[in-house]
Motif scaffolding. Sequence first.
Motif, PDB file in Angstrom:
ATOM      1  N   ARG A  59     -60.123 -10.794  -1.958  1.00 61.31           N
ATOM      2  CA  ARG A  59     -60.293 -11.238  -0.577  1.00 61.31           C
ATOM      3  C   ARG A  59     -61.626 -11.942  -0.390  1.00 61.31           C
ATOM      4  O   ARG A  59     -62.592 -11.640  -1.051  1.00 61.31           O
ATOM      5  N   SER A  61     -64.973 -12.422   1.604  1.00 61.87           N
ATOM      6  CA  SER A  61     -65.789 -11.535   2.413  1.00 61.87           C
ATOM      7  C   SER A  61     -67.025 -12.271   2.875  1.00 61.87           C
ATOM      8  O   SER A  61     -67.616 -13.035   2.123  1.00 61.87           O
ATOM      9  N   ALA A  67     -64.228  -9.783  -2.233  1.00 56.13           N
ATOM     10  CA  ALA A  67     -64.080  -8.329  -2.317  1.00 56.13           C
ATOM     11  C   ALA A  67     -62.760  -8.046  -3.009  1.00 56.13           C
ATOM     12  O   ALA A  67     -61.764  -8.702  -2.749  1.00 56.13           O
ATOM     13  N   VAL A  69     -59.677  -5.394  -3.981  1.00 57.91           N
ATOM     14  CA  VAL A  69     -59.002  -4.184  -3.528  1.00 57.91           C
ATOM     15  C   VAL A  69     -57.827  -3.953  -4.461  1.00 57.91           C
ATOM     16  O   VAL A  69     -57.233  -4.914  -4.953  1.00 57.91           O
TER      17      VAL A  69
END
Lengths: 76, 975
Positions: A59, A61, A67, A69
């Motif tokens: 993602r 950020s 980021a 996950v």
Amino acid sequence: MVNVHAHTLVPEHRVMNEDEIEEFLEEYDIDRTDLPKIVAGDAAIPDEASVGDVIEIKRDSRTTTTAYVYRLVIEG
Amino acid sequence: MVITQSPKEIDSIGFGLMNPEEYREMSATKIITADTYDDDGFPIDMGLMDPRLGVIDPGLECKTCGKHSGQCNGHFGHIELAAPVIHVGFTKLIRRLLRGTCRECSRLMLTEEERDEFREMLKTVRSLDQDVNDVTKAAIRQARKKDFCPFCGEKQYEISHEKPTTYYEIQNVLANDYPQLIAAAMQDEDDPTSPQELAEKTGIELARINEILGGTFRPAREARRSIERALDVDLTVEDMNKLMPSDIRDWFEDIPDEDIEVLGINAQNSRPEWMVLTVLPVPPVTARPSITLDNGQRSEDDLTHKLVDIIRINQRFMENREAGAPQLIIEDLWELLQYHVTTFMDNEISGTPPARHRSGRPLKTLSQRLKGKEGRFRGSLSGKRVNFSARTVISPDPTLSLNEVGVPDRVATEMTQTMHVNERNLDKAQRYVANGPERHPGANYVRRPDGRRLKVTEKNCEELSGKVEPGWEVNRHLIDGDIVLFNRQPSLHRMSIMAHEVVVMPYKTFRLNTVVCPPYNADFDGDEMNMHALQNEEARAEARVLMRVQEQILSPRFGRNIIGSIQDHISGSYLLTHPDPETGDPPRFNETQASDLLRGTSIDELPEPDGVEESEAYWTGRTIFSQLLPDDLSMEFISESGDTVVINDGQLIEGTIDSEATGEFGGEIVDKITKQYGTTRSRVFINEVSSLAIRSIMHFGFSIGIDDETVPPEAKERIAEAIENAYDQVERLIETYEQGDLESLPGRTVDETLEMKIMQALGRARDNAGDIAEDHLDESNPAVIMAESGARGSLLNLTQMAGCVGQQSVRGERINRGYEGRTLSHFKADDLGAGARGFVENSYTSGLTPKEFFFHAMGGREGLVDTAVRTSKSGYLQRRLINALSELETQYDGTVRDSRDNIVQFEFGEDGTSPMMVGSKEDFDVDVEHIADRIIEAEFDSDEEKRRFLGEVPQETNLSEHTERLRAAGVISDD
Ligand SMILES: [Mg+2]
Ligand SMILES: [Zn+2]
Ligand SMILES: [Zn+2]
């Protein structure tokens, strides 16, 4: 049909290989089932993903640029 | 009280059903009589107050364990129920099991393959921490589909559940008019059947057939079915066959262990038949103490009352059954027993009338003790009343530091801190005790090393103080510098509870510096706040390090300061630093004035004067303000009033200091100082800015009155003209609308378009009025200063006071409610004009007409209702959010996990940064190198030392404002 994978708001979803998963589970000292979940029917996951796989989501950020996950694919 | 039992570590908690045998085993006695006390006031043996159930009267000994009241937790008894009853807590599970198991052989009606499937599902659901209930439900749904048992072949019936505790089997039974039905079928016109033929077809004797037709013999199931088949009729009607609790118990007893395992029930600790009670545990008397009223009468607990009911019915049931009473009476009594046992456990079941006290008040039974805000969980465990707390009205005191709180002496003498006496504090301890409980720095209790606690009284204090020696404990009064927690409800964020240092003061209110009003959301219109005195060293240390006000200057909510100048502080610093519109220079002060302004600060020497005017040295407001800034601070930003603020090496070169510079909710300078120079420097800065600003606003004088919002007649005329113009526009719009010429905007009806256009025209009129008014209010107008500096109020407030109040609205529309087609009876029906629909053309200064006033009240009421609704809604939302997130915890590896170790975030906030320390602006960068250099420079005298420690410089912890003063006095520790 719209290809959701190509949409700008859908972050990159990638199926991780077993070696990566093992290393990463070890790093966090967890079982696969302790991961957050994502259902197999979720439109955002890659077509080749199946139940039991681990997906890495990359993602954007604002604070750390990217980021990561991780989510376990479950039935549904 | 001495704690005798040592705390035990809880390894795990298991939940399951309880075996009736276990109830009997743990029971201290069987209860057989509903009476409690005999005529002499002694508890009756095997009654509800049996002394073996525990003791409540002090001095008596427990008959079971021998301990005294307080030590003995009490012991359960039991009642043998005359007939089994359903446990209300399990009605849903009972229904499920009745539906999923066979009525004949009690096996779960799933084939081996199906069972395997559900076992597998259970396993995955358990490992993924999902709801096991979903699998159970699915399994039951599957089993219910079968009409016949796959094991014994028995036909299954629909189970209906009448809440709360009645179950029926819906069966087909022989209709009462079966002879007529058979006869009618035999006389079928196309194909009549004679009794002879019927006998042949069914294999029933002819004589029997005749008896059946005559209604003297009821055919059994087999016979009925063959007749039905032969004649193609249905001789049955649906009938509800009530399942008695005893039937259900028998049914469940036969369910094999491995069958319920498939439903996720562990048969080892939960056999399904235990959901039907045969034994009722009787809670110990300590759980339902009786109280003696003033008149000597005993008043029993609600639970005891309920147990009396249960025992009475239980006895009547047994008597009736032994006397061979008719089935109908037995069934009634059974139902009554069920009702009492049900309400004993839960007295708030919908559809069941609650059991009531003689006075008509519903009884508070087991579930009512646990549920809700006042219940055991929310009322006694999550939150409870505490000692060492105080509550009183708050009032402001700008002379206090923002870290401090003024505590009334009468509170300080009541709250205590425990001193562990040793050689070094012996003197002090003795002095406190000698002062006694009433003179302020005194003591209320002492504790000798042998554990005896003695009250310090006015009489014994002198004598007692001599006895105090190392090893004693002294509960001394709160004194200046003690750390306490301070709280204002509603505690919506963590800044609602902060640690303050005590300053003991006369009078009755808590005093606080006004700059801490924003985090508490406090004002002084009668607000009360709570104070908690901390009771051990760990708590005090933690509070000092983590909770002190200065540690909360930055808000984790938006990453900027929440504490800063407010209201008059902002007006004050604006007046001090804002250039005079005529000269373009900030105000000047002579030596006396300048020193006076800086009196409340730590600056005790004036800098070089900025110049000389009429042979007198002067200092500008900006120079004076600069004295408060760190020497090497440099920054540039745009102020609230619009000019550019330039700070170079701690000197304010240019610009106005207003809310954008030092204000709450993100003042640039406060934010930067906190992030670069630390919380201590920031606290000093905020304290000093507020005291300088207060002195400066006092120097200039600042007041506001009606005249400040009154505009000259020519402005009034222009405003009236602007409004008149708008009225004309509205008139024209209405005319076009009425002629049907109004063109609708895309996506709107003509009516909506008209409304929008009128609203726009009137909105413009108000803005114009505001602009005109503003033109006539000069820059020195106090209301203008407050609006421009961001101290209080806005231009809209000014517009409404001096110009025109404008359109009032309810639900975002012009006011259109009231009478049919009109808002008030003063208007013609369907008048769409400005005045008829709530436009207020007057200003607050000129005063509203009665009609305007009424519309204004309508709009105002909506605002009030909205706030009331919003607070209650958001409160509940907040509660749910907190409960959902409360167990999440950031681990040392940076992950955020819940209490079961499930990972919620792999990195706190996905970036691992504290929202408090991160700049909220895109281009905000903390100058890390600069900070490091500055600290290192300040820390080391020689380059040698500096190099040795480079990279590992410990920051000095400043745990009290008084450290400096104390250190100067030669005190090393401040406790
Ligand atoms: Mg208030
Ligand atoms: Zn006992
Ligand atoms: Zn069966």
